[in-house]
Design an enzyme around this catalytic site. Structure first.
Site, mmCIF file in Angstrom:
data_model
loop_
_atom_site.group_PDB
_atom_site.id
_atom_site.type_symbol
_atom_site.label_atom_id
_atom_site.label_comp_id
_atom_site.label_asym_id
_atom_site.label_seq_id
_atom_site.Cartn_x
_atom_site.Cartn_y
_atom_site.Cartn_z
ATOM 1 N N ASP A 1 -16.535 7.647 8.675
ATOM 2 C CA ASP A 1 -15.358 6.851 8.343
ATOM 3 C C ASP A 1 -14.144 7.758 8.480
ATOM 4 O O ASP A 1 -14.259 8.989 8.385
ATOM 5 C CB ASP A 1 -15.442 6.286 6.918
ATOM 6 N N ARG B 1 0.813 -1.219 0.000
ATOM 7 C CA ARG B 1 0.000 0.000 0.000
ATOM 8 C C ARG B 1 0.846 1.268 0.000
ATOM 9 O O ARG B 1 0.489 2.261 -0.637
ATOM 10 C CB ARG B 1 -0.963 -0.035 1.183
#
Length: 276
Positions: free
Chosen positions: A149, A46
């Protein structure tokens, strides 16, 4: 040619331990997610994805960029967090929510506030809205779903409420017919449901949270599996604080609040109630 295309490909050299340690500490500090040695491959993949976008060819260059650009922290959080979700995932929870909302409405309650703690790209809060809107319409209820979120990128997707036809395949056909409208990109949640869902950014590791209670239902599903025990305990305590007596906390099927607090009673596995 853009920066990502111009960047040399990253070689096979492993991420230096000091860089790993720095990024693991940042991840835990700002998200509560624990990245152990078994997750090194995920961390490297990532971070390299982010480096390619920035046109950076070494981990040292990324750390220098990180230190020089305060807004990179949010970008790092966006790439390191996991956003696995789907419409009607663990569907029994939505059936329970509909049954409970109906029972409360028949007892005379008219105002309902629901929190979806980890909205990801929106499938979960839109499932809540699509499931409960018919009950709200039938009984004339004031219904609002707050969806949060930590990842700003997925919040942008969620707010658009537009999904491919493949993505909505799990939606029951009758709900799909009444709950979505065709748009050039696929299908969009209808306005009547969109008006009942509000999105905002929230870090679940930083209680107390700014929303006002009391809340009737909290969906905090498939979040705690990424957190260590102290962080889970703080999160559960904050959920209990926000819920009204009789309110429900719904976790993921693989999660449990047992041993985290003595202020919840078990309704069924993964579902808990604040005693009245």
């Amino acid at each position: 040619m853009d920066a990502a295309a111009a960047a040399p490909a990253l070689g096979p050299a492993p991420m230096p331990e000091r860089v790993q340690r720095r990024l693991r500490e940042l991840t835990y500090e700002h998200t509560g997610i624990v990245i152990g040695p078994d997750k090194e491959t995920l961390l490297v993949a990532r971070v390299q994805k982010r480096m390619r976008k920035l046109g950076l060819a070494s981990y040292e260059a990324y750390i220098q960029h990180f230190d020089a650009h305060p807004d990179e922290l949010q970008q790092f959080i966006n790439v390191i967090t996991t956003n696995t979700t789907a419409f009607w995932r663990e569907a029994d929870h939505f059936d329970l929510a509909r049954e409970q909302l109906t029972a409360w409405a028949e007892d005379g309650q008219r105002r309902f506030r629901i929190w979806c703690a980890a909205s990801s790209t929106g499938e979960e809060p839109w499932t809540i809205g699509l499931t409960l809107s018919p009950v709200a319409d039938q009984h004339g209820l004031d219904l609002l779903v707050l969806a949060t979120d930590i990842d700003t990128r997925v919040l942008g997707v969620a707010k658009r409420a537009v999904y491919t036809r493949e993505a909505v395949r799990a939606v029951p056909p009758d709900v799909r017919a009444r709950g979505f409208e065709p748009v050039p990109e696929g299908l969009r949640v209808v306005r009547a449901v969109r008006e009942r869902v509000r999105f905002g950014q929230l870090n679940l590791t930083r209680p107390p949270f700014p929303m006002k209670g009391p809340l009737d239902l909290i969906f905090c599903r498939n979040v705690m599996i990424y957190l260590d025990r102290p962080t889970r305990q703080r999160l559960i305590a904050e959920c209990v604080r926000l819920l009204r007596p009789g309110g429900l906390l719904i976790l993921g099927h693989s999660e449990s609040a047992l041993g985290m607090t003595d202020r919840l009673e078990v309704v069924r596995p993964s579902v808990y109630r604040v005693p009245e």
